[in-house]
Design a protein around this motif. Structure first.
Motif, short mmCIF file in Angstrom:
data_model
loop_
_atom_site.label_atom_id
_atom_site.label_comp_id
_atom_site.label_asym_id
_atom_site.label_seq_id
_atom_site.Cartn_x
_atom_site.Cartn_y
_atom_site.Cartn_z
N VAL A 1 5.41 10.11 19.55
CA VAL A 1 5.76 10.88 18.35
C VAL A 1 5.12 10.29 17.11
CG1 VAL A 1 7.68 11.60 16.87
CG2 VAL A 1 7.91 11.73 19.35
N VAL A 2 5.15 8.96 17.00
CA VAL A 2 4.55 8.29 15.84
C VAL A 2 3.04 8.51 15.83
CG1 VAL A 2 4.15 6.07 14.74
CG2 VAL A 2 6.40 6.60 15.68
N ALA A 3 2.40 8.38 16.99
CA ALA A 3 0.95 8.62 17.05
C ALA A 3 0.61 10.06 16.69
CB ALA A 3 0.43 8.29 18.45
N PHE A 4 1.44 11.00 17.09
CA PHE A 4 1.23 12.41 16.74
C PHE A 4 1.35 12.62 15.23
CE2 PHE A 4 3.36 16.50 15.84
CZ PHE A 4 2.33 17.36 16.20
N LEU B 1 0.82 -1.21 0.00
CA LEU B 1 0.00 0.00 0.00
C LEU B 1 0.86 1.26 0.00
CD1 LEU B 1 -2.90 1.06 0.12
CD2 LEU B 1 -2.77 0.95 2.61
N GLY B 2 1.94 1.24 0.78
CA GLY B 2 2.83 2.40 0.80
C GLY B 2 3.52 2.64 -0.53
N VAL B 3 3.95 1.58 -1.20
CA VAL B 3 4.59 1.73 -2.52
C VAL B 3 3.61 2.28 -3.54
CG1 VAL B 3 5.65 0.46 -4.42
CG2 VAL B 3 6.33 -0.04 -2.07
N VAL B 4 2.38 1.76 -3.54
CA VAL B 4 1.38 2.23 -4.50
C VAL B 4 1.05 3.70 -4.28
CG1 VAL B 4 -1.03 1.96 -5.20
CG2 VAL B 4 0.39 -0.05 -4.87
N LEU C 1 5.98 8.94 5.34
CA LEU C 1 6.14 9.23 6.77
C LEU C 1 5.36 8.26 7.65
CD1 LEU C 1 7.36 11.19 8.87
CD2 LEU C 1 5.24 12.54 8.68
N VAL C 2 4.06 8.13 7.42
CA VAL C 2 3.21 7.34 8.31
C VAL C 2 3.60 5.86 8.27
CG1 VAL C 2 0.85 6.56 8.71
CG2 VAL C 2 1.30 8.96 8.22
N MET C 3 3.67 5.30 7.08
CA MET C 3 3.95 3.86 6.98
C MET C 3 5.36 3.49 7.44
SD MET C 3 1.97 2.89 3.48
CE MET C 3 0.18 3.06 3.39
#
Length: 365
Positions: A106-109, A39-42, A82-84
């Motif tokens: 930090v990741v949740a933010f 999903l991240g690559v797409v 960033l998110v993935m």
């Protein structure tokens, strides 16, 4: 003696049950990581293709439209860039038995900020199109360059300010790592008021703006299409552009975002979580909206496709001059043939035959 033996037998049974469940959990973990990576690559490749075309001028798109669409592309790109990676990094390094830490906060933010920015950006695009359709003469005065940049800055700066308590490890918002969705999530069940206020400030206002603006534009376009049918019978065979663009845009938005918001509200109100795979789907489903936006906002647009073909021609000329000539001719042939059909030009057949002959000669050479 009997009690000790009984406890030992119970412990052995629990350990054997845990050992039997461990391979299944590992297989689920690997499948989830594979889905997230694909999903991240797409999403990343789709938005990179959009950036290649939209950073240069696209005919038919105003300056303000390009600014808003660039903001949307940047927000969608943040899903894959960033998110993935952040959540995959945490899922690979963090032990599930450990409690929350500063990294998880930090990741949740970052997750909440990117999701909120994307929703605000979609709302500003709908607002811009509403003004362009219903107030065309006042468009330049209502949406000046300064106001356009202010709306974009609001969509990017307001979410970090609103969600800043999530980034504080010792703050009022508790954060945990979910092994079901492989995401660092705030504990909405322990902060019911805050989680409900987030939906009231972010999701519901953006949904109302998008629904109202797109519904009004769709109704206006439908009325105009019915009027054109009365005066020109050839218009009957014309594609229904509003239904082809606006309906999929709103459908994709609600399909991708509503389950996630519903699961968050359910968790906050009841204090219990949804089943494992349902949680994984509803948490990562909004990310797929970053790829669907590329299709509905860009690839359906003829001007964008034409500009993207030109960008590919330049890249082909720069990377491989030997094969670029054939690609350029074939792409030009398709574009000229399509434009000739739209213009009802009788000389299309001759031009396309000439271009095809030139392509054949270049390919043989």
């Amino acid at each position: 003696m009997y009690t000790a033996l009984n406890l030992s037998t119970s412990d052995d049974f629990n350990m054997s049950e845990f050992d039997s469940q461990r391979p299944q959990e590992l297989s689920h973990h690997s499948v989830k990581i594979s889905i997230i990576i694909v999903l991240g690559v797409v999403v990343t490749l789709g938005n990179i293709a959009v950036l290649l075309a939209i950073t240069s001028s696209v005919s038919g798109w105003s300056r303000n439209s390009r600014y808003f669409l660039l903001s949307l592309t940047a927000a969608d790109s943040a899903f894959g860039l960033l998110v993935m990676p952040l959540n995959l990094w945490v899922s690979l390094l963090k032990d599930y038995t450990e409690g929350p830490d500063a990294l998880c906060h930090v990741v949740a933010f970052c997750n909440a900020t990117v999701y909120s920015t994307c929703m605000y950006t979609l709302a500003t695009i709908s607002l811009e199109r509403y003004i362009a359709v219903f107030y065309p003469l006042q468009y330049s005065s209502l949406l000046t360059r300064k106001r356009t940049l202010f709306l974009i800055a609001f969509a990017w700066c307001f979410p970090p300010i609103l969600l800043s308590p999530i980034s504080l490890p010792d703050g009022i918002i508790q954060v945990h790592f979910s092994s079901a969705s492989l995401v660092c999530n705030p504990s909405y069940s322990t902060n019911v008021g805050y989680s409900l206020s987030l939906t009231c400030v972010i999701f519901f206002p953006c949904s109302v703006i998008m629904t109202f603006a797109n519904l009004k534009v769709w109704c206006a376009a439908k009325r105009q299409r019915l009027k054109l049918r009365k005066y020109d019978s050839a218009r009957r065979s014309r594609l229904n552009v509003p239904s082809r663009v606006l309906v999929p845009v709103m459908g994709a938005y609600y399909i991708c975002w509503t389950p996630c918001m519903a699961a968050m509200i359910y968790n906050a109100v009841t204090g219990s979580s949804v089943p494992e795979w349902i949680e994984f789907v509803v948490v990562w489903l909004p990310t797929s909206n970053g790829f669907l936006n590329c299709i509905f906002y860009f690839w359906i647009n003829r001007s964008f496709r034409k500009k993207f073909y030109l960008v590919l021609q330049k890249l082909a000329l720069a990377l491989c001059p030997e094969l670029a000539s054939t690609f350029v001719c074939c792409t030009t042939s398709k574009m000229q043939f399509a434009s000739g059909i739209l213009d009802n030009n009788n000389s299309v057949h001759g031009r396309s035959s000439s271009v095809s002959s030139t392509c054949t000669l270049l390919s043989v050479a």
